[in-house]
Design a protein around this motif. Structure first.
Motif, PDB file in Angstrom:
ATOM      1  N   GLU A   1      -6.475  -0.693   1.464  1.00  0.00           N
ATOM      2  CA  GLU A   1      -7.398   0.343   1.693  1.00  0.00           C
ATOM      3  C   GLU A   1      -6.781   1.614   0.920  1.00  0.00           C
ATOM      4  O   GLU A   1      -7.679   2.639   0.973  1.00  0.00           O
ATOM      5  CB  GLU A   1      -7.599   0.568   3.182  1.00  0.00           C
ATOM      6  CG  GLU A   1      -6.209   1.331   3.867  1.00  0.00           C
ATOM      7  CD  GLU A   1      -4.894   0.170   4.098  1.00  0.00           C
ATOM      8  OE1 GLU A   1      -4.156   0.751   4.750  1.00  0.00           O
ATOM      9  OE2 GLU A   1      -5.037  -0.910   3.605  1.00  0.00           O
ATOM     10  N   THR A   2      -5.667   1.733   0.385  1.00  0.00           N
ATOM     11  CA  THR A   2      -5.119   2.789  -0.144  1.00  0.00           C
ATOM     12  C   THR A   2      -5.742   3.132  -1.487  1.00  0.00           C
ATOM     13  O   THR A   2      -5.479   4.240  -2.064  1.00  0.00           O
ATOM     14  CB  THR A   2      -3.615   3.079  -0.064  1.00  0.00           C
ATOM     15  OG1 THR A   2      -3.146   1.951  -0.643  1.00  0.00           O
ATOM     16  CG2 THR A   2      -3.216   3.259   1.599  1.00  0.00           C
TER      17      THR A   2
ATOM     18  N   LEU B   1      -2.907   8.665  12.207  1.00  0.00           N
ATOM     19  CA  LEU B   1      -4.179   8.091  11.971  1.00  0.00           C
ATOM     20  C   LEU B   1      -5.081   8.074  13.258  1.00  0.00           C
ATOM     21  O   LEU B   1      -6.373   8.213  13.192  1.00  0.00           O
ATOM     22  CB  LEU B   1      -3.999   6.743  11.227  1.00  0.00           C
ATOM     23  CG  LEU B   1      -3.694   6.690   9.961  1.00  0.00           C
ATOM     24  CD1 LEU B   1      -3.496   5.169   9.487  1.00  0.00           C
ATOM     25  CD2 LEU B   1      -4.832   6.932   8.836  1.00  0.00           C
TER      26      LEU B   1
ATOM     27  N   ASN C   1      -9.158   2.213   8.256  1.00  0.00           N
ATOM     28  CA  ASN C   1      -8.504   1.569   7.261  1.00  0.00           C
ATOM     29  C   ASN C   1      -8.502   0.143   7.018  1.00  0.00           C
ATOM     30  O   ASN C   1      -8.561  -0.443   5.840  1.00  0.00           O
ATOM     31  CB  ASN C   1      -6.714   1.977   7.604  1.00  0.00           C
ATOM     32  CG  ASN C   1      -6.228   3.108   7.052  1.00  0.00           C
ATOM     33  OD1 ASN C   1      -7.208   3.958   6.373  1.00  0.00           O
ATOM     34  ND2 ASN C   1      -5.140   3.508   6.982  1.00  0.00           N
TER      35      ASN C   1
ATOM     36  N   LYS D   1       0.806  -1.181  -0.066  1.00  0.00           N
ATOM     37  CA  LYS D   1      -0.017   0.068  -0.065  1.00  0.00           C
ATOM     38  C   LYS D   1       0.920   1.447   0.105  1.00  0.00           C
ATOM     39  O   LYS D   1       2.215   1.027   0.149  1.00  0.00           O
ATOM     40  CB  LYS D   1      -1.169  -0.193   1.203  1.00  0.00           C
ATOM     41  CG  LYS D   1      -0.276  -0.067   2.407  1.00  0.00           C
ATOM     42  CD  LYS D   1      -1.230  -0.226   3.691  1.00  0.00           C
ATOM     43  CE  LYS D   1      -0.731  -0.257   4.895  1.00  0.00           C
ATOM     44  NZ  LYS D   1      -1.862  -0.415   6.026  1.00  0.00           N
TER      45      LYS D   1
END
Length: 494
Positions: free
Chosen positions: A425-426, A339, A347, A79
């Motif tokens: 998730e990116t 985060l 995420n 990612k």
């Protein structure tokens, strides 16, 4: 096509200008033995500065990287790495630290270590963490050495480690390096641990059961608490291969499920640079009973500040010189701080959502290994394409022509013609939709023109190589008389 720099060399051309010599000139032959003198000039390329810059810039543009392409590599979590991590890791106060500096002069870095250990312990539900191990497999070895020291202290060193047939290859390798005999247990029809097979394998000689959860099939082991009880009932320890923690962070704490030891791959789950043989990090977390066996030195916080505890009577000692890959650990620390609790959980949720989106959108075109909701990755196979003579390797090679790095192929080994895809998730929905379209077009090509896939890729600088020949007869040297290894691109076959 980009020719080799030696082929671009022009006699007499150079990209530098040295200042006039301000010391007496000495003939090397007068001070060095003849055996140490070069008999011929070095065959170095002669290039202008501009030509060198353009050459290496063009080469860099031929590379796949996470900054330029989508990497759907399953079980590797390729990612995006936030650039704020890189900016802070380049602060002089961090990058210029020397490992032999006194602790009093690196209080900021020791604070990062101390707080990162606390963060990881909270995220994973473990009592303590060590940051020493250099990568996941190194973390596995550290965890198994801790287990060995614990069992020896209890009076029974034990001899065997159990691993599932779907395990990462590093699991049995690490166990053997730690001195254990490896026993393999099979998976059931749904890809989970066969509980009957595990029960039959467990005995008083079992030291550790190593479990990857989610598994390499991308599935959550729903019987994990039952497994933990079975393992603990024979006095063994439960180890979590944390390579797939990208699907658990913020949702599930392994310590709460009964795991005694685990490692994390910070270069996967916590978004630090990954691949290319660069530095990694594989911190190991343990339950309270195992904390005395953690490697030294340990960072301690006192009223006077942070210090390093160099010795501990039950410690397994050092896993490496100094205290780990410091700037990789720093990047993970920044990632978590940026985060926060809700961010890391979100995420994880998006990683699971993205994987299931791909699973549903592609299951009409490719066979699913297990047609169940997945976690962070899904496993397809080329079963639908195989009757046409198209294999997983052909699909992976053709993806290169569409501008995508291929997914992990032929793993896990228990799935024939496997394609392990992890979107992370990116990646945006738009990127996933483009990838889905490319995969659909390839599936259609396999039906219409299977021969075309067997010779892909067509648009890359190097065409498909004879992989067996390359492995058995590697050519690692180049001389000016050699021809370029680049195959011509046939536009008609694109």
């Amino acid at each position: 096509m980009e020719n080799l720099i030696f082929e671009k060399s022009q006699p007499g051309r150079k990209g530098y200008q040295l200042p006039a010599l301000d010391v007496p000139s000495i003939d090397p032959a007068g001070v060095l033995p003849k055996a140490s003198l070069r008999q011929h000039l070095a065959e170095l390329p002669e290039m202008s500065e501009l030509d060198v810059v353009r050459h290496y810039t063009r080469l860099s543009q031929l590379n796949f990287s996470i900054d330029t392409h989508f990497y759907p590599l399953g079980s590797c979590t390729m990612k995006y790495n936030p650039k704020v991590n890189e900016t802070i890791a380049n602060f002089t106060g961090f990058k210029a630290v020397h490992p032999l500096q006194p602790a009093s002069t690196v209080q900021g870095f020791l604070q990062v270590y101390y707080e990162l250990e606390r963060m990881l312990a909270e995220i994973c539900g473990m009592a303590e963490f060590t940051l020493q191990p250099s990568a996941g497999a190194h973390g596995e070895l550290a965890g198994l050495l801790i287990a060995r020291a614990y069992h020896k202290y209890k009076g029974n060193p034990r001899k065997t480690v159990i691993v599932p047939d779907s395990a990462h290859g590093t699991n049995p390798a690490s166990a053997m390096i730690a001195g254990y005999h490896v026993v393999t247990v099979k998976s059931d029809a749904k890809g989970a641990i066969d509980l009957a097979a595990l029960k039959a394998a467990l005995n008083q000689d079992t030291a550790v059961f190593m479990l990857t959860n989610p598994s390499t099939l991308g599935l959550f082991e729903t019987h994990v608490k039952e497994i933990a009880k079975m393992v603990h009932d024979v006095g063994a320890l439960l180890y979590l291969d944390g390579a797939n923690m990208n699907a658990l962070v913020g949702l599930v704490r392994p310590g709460d499920l009964g795991f005694d030891i685990m490692h994390l791959n910070l270069h996967k789950t916590f978004s630090t640079p990954h691949g290319g043989g660069g530095p990694a990090a594989g911190p190991v977390g343990v339950s309270q009973a195992l904390t005395p066996f953690l490697p030294v030195p340990r960072v301690r916080k006192t009223e006077q500040g942070y210090s390093l505890e160099e010795t501990s009577p039950l410690s397994i000692g050092k896993m490496r010189a100094f205290n780990g890959n410091s700037l990789i650990l720093l990047r993970a620390y920044i990632y978590i701080r940026c985060l926060g609790r809700e961010g890391v959980r979100k995420n994880t949720e998006i990683a699971i959502l993205n994987a299931n989106y791909l699973r549903v959108k592609l299951r009409d075109y490719y066979q699913l290994a297990i047609d169940e909701p997945c976690m962070h990755e899904c496993i397809f196979t080329a079963a639908k394409q195989k009757p046409k003579g198209v294999r997983t390797l052909d699909i992976a090679k053709r993806l290169l022509d569409y501008g995508y790095h291929p997914p992990t192929i032929y793993f896990p080994l228990i799935v024939e013609e496997a394609m392990m895809i992890e979107p992370t998730e990116t990646e945006s929905k738009q990127t996933l939709d483009q990838f889905i379209e490319a995969m659909r077009l390839i599936a259609q090509e396999a039906e219409r023109d299977p021969e075309k896939l067997k010779h892909a890729p067509y648009t890359t600088p190097v065409r498909r190589l004879d992989e067996v020949k390359a492995a058995r007869e590697p050519n690692l040297r180049w001389k000016p008389s050699d021809k370029p290894i680049v195959s011509p691109v046939d536009p008609a076959r694109r």
